[in-house]
Design an enzyme around this catalytic site. Sequence first.
Site, mmCIF file in Angstrom:
data_model
loop_
_atom_site.group_PDB
_atom_site.id
_atom_site.type_symbol
_atom_site.label_atom_id
_atom_site.label_comp_id
_atom_site.label_asym_id
_atom_site.label_seq_id
_atom_site.Cartn_x
_atom_site.Cartn_y
_atom_site.Cartn_z
ATOM 1 N N HIS A 212 47.230 48.566 34.337
ATOM 2 C CA HIS A 212 46.176 47.569 34.590
ATOM 3 C C HIS A 212 44.839 48.261 34.872
ATOM 4 O O HIS A 212 43.789 47.772 34.461
ATOM 5 C CB HIS A 212 46.564 46.659 35.754
ATOM 6 C CG HIS A 212 47.783 45.815 35.467
ATOM 7 N ND1 HIS A 212 47.934 45.114 34.290
ATOM 8 C CD2 HIS A 212 48.901 45.559 36.193
ATOM 9 C CE1 HIS A 212 49.094 44.460 34.312
ATOM 10 N NE2 HIS A 212 49.705 44.720 35.454
ATOM 11 N N LEU B 7 24.495 37.739 28.428
ATOM 12 C CA LEU B 7 25.849 37.357 28.007
ATOM 13 C C LEU B 7 26.509 36.603 29.153
ATOM 14 O O LEU B 7 26.274 36.927 30.326
ATOM 15 C CB LEU B 7 26.654 38.622 27.669
ATOM 16 C CG LEU B 7 28.107 38.450 27.224
ATOM 17 C CD1 LEU B 7 28.422 39.459 26.123
ATOM 18 C CD2 LEU B 7 29.109 38.662 28.350
ATOM 19 N N ASP C 20 46.317 41.833 26.525
ATOM 20 C CA ASP C 20 47.759 41.995 26.745
ATOM 21 C C ASP C 20 48.245 43.391 26.368
ATOM 22 O O ASP C 20 47.717 44.017 25.448
ATOM 23 C CB ASP C 20 48.510 40.938 25.918
ATOM 24 C CG ASP C 20 49.951 40.796 26.361
ATOM 25 O OD1 ASP C 20 50.260 41.113 27.528
ATOM 26 O OD2 ASP C 20 50.780 40.370 25.530
HETATM 27 C C1 IPE Z 1 48.866 36.492 29.056
HETATM 28 O O1 IPE Z 1 49.683 37.600 29.009
HETATM 29 C C2 IPE Z 1 48.144 36.447 30.374
HETATM 30 C C3 IPE Z 1 47.103 37.455 30.572
HETATM 31 C C4 IPE Z 1 46.722 38.351 29.694
HETATM 32 C C5 IPE Z 1 46.446 37.415 31.852
HETATM 33 P P1 IPE Z 1 51.217 37.557 29.474
HETATM 34 O O2 IPE Z 1 51.738 38.926 29.284
HETATM 35 O O3 IPE Z 1 51.300 36.984 30.831
HETATM 36 O O4 IPE Z 1 51.850 36.529 28.432
HETATM 37 P P2 IPE Z 1 53.364 36.391 27.941
HETATM 38 O O5 IPE Z 1 54.217 36.347 29.158
HETATM 39 O O6 IPE Z 1 53.659 37.583 27.105
HETATM 40 O O7 IPE Z 1 53.379 35.138 27.128
HETATM 41 C C1 IPE Z 2 48.310 42.084 30.474
HETATM 42 O O1 IPE Z 2 49.236 43.112 30.392
HETATM 43 C C2 IPE Z 2 47.707 41.945 31.858
HETATM 44 C C3 IPE Z 2 48.146 40.756 32.587
HETATM 45 C C4 IPE Z 2 48.972 39.850 32.163
HETATM 46 C C5 IPE Z 2 47.582 40.565 33.905
HETATM 47 P P1 IPE Z 2 50.763 42.889 30.734
HETATM 48 O O2 IPE Z 2 50.985 43.238 32.173
HETATM 49 O O3 IPE Z 2 51.209 41.531 30.340
HETATM 50 O O4 IPE Z 2 51.438 43.981 29.815
HETATM 51 P P2 IPE Z 2 52.767 43.827 28.961
HETATM 52 O O5 IPE Z 2 52.585 42.616 28.099
HETATM 53 O O6 IPE Z 2 53.892 43.676 29.930
HETATM 54 O O7 IPE Z 2 52.846 45.085 28.162
HETATM 55 MG MG MG Z 3 51.959 40.741 28.615
#
Ligand code: IPE
Ligand code: IPE
Ligand code: MG
Length: 247
Positions: free
Chosen positions: A42, A136, A25
């Site tokens: 990303h 793995l 995240d």
């Molecule tokens: C969790 O992250 C999903 C992934 C890392 C794929 P999100 O960014 O979607 O989660 P929330 O919205 O902060 O809970």
């Molecule tokens: C995690 O990063 C990747 C996915 C959920 C696919 P985010 O896109 O949720 O990044 P933040 O949380 O908005 O910073």
């Molecule tokens: Mg996120």
Amino acid sequence: MSLDEEIRQRLEGLKIPTHIAVIMDGNGRWAEQRGLTRLQGHAAGRRAMKRLMDAAIDFAVQVVSVYAFSTENWRRPENEIEGLMALIEETLREEFKELQEQQVRVVTSGRLCQLPPSLQELLAKTEHDTADNKELTLNLCVNYGGRAEIADAAAAIAADAVAGKIAPSEIDTEVVATYLYQPELPDPDLLIRTSGELRVSNFLLYQLAYSEIVVLPVYWPDFDAYNLLEAIEEFNERKRRFGGRPS
Ligand code: IPE
Ligand code: IPE
Ligand code: MG
């Protein structure tokens, strides 16, 4: 890849978790801080995942589950969703050779039938072609939701019950576990979430029942081998009791 000497020393004597689950995240916030687009965040996250894989192999972790796209991530704008799907596809294509060389077995978890057909095919082919790799296991969680997984298991159990293959009285927690997406994987010992958020966000709800949780303050694109080591060091401080009495 040779291990950095400091990492090697700190690893000595540590218990390595068999299965590590990772909520990757913070890509968006990392990008925003730098004036970049979310998709650039990303893409940087992809490079962090490569560092995770290299380190996990070096540390002799057996299974890594990564949350790549959740069932709730469809709420994001179309261009971000399309960008993420394209990135997953591109990564699988470009890393395929390396996965084979590193002997990584890829398995998937999620409602794959809702993904773009080209990605579904590529995921199936990657699973098939890496099935005999032993170093793995990478469990790629794409269009994954813990609630969806449990609902899918419930539907499959109900279908088997209607077909007379299983009696309701036989259904216990172990039987339910055999209906999950990857029933042969052990439960995660350690859950790592980056970016400081203290929540599970619908990841592996059934399997995380007794996992140790380590939340790191770094955004996912900054994650490296030292962060994995720190998380494992913290895991080693924990006393796992599984509901029993401290020994
Ligand atoms: C969790 O992250 C999903 C992934 C890392 C794929 P999100 O960014 O979607 O989660 P929330 O919205 O902060 O809970
Ligand atoms: C995690 O990063 C990747 C996915 C959920 C696919 P985010 O896109 O949720 O990044 P933040 O949380 O908005 O910073
Ligand atoms: Mg996120």
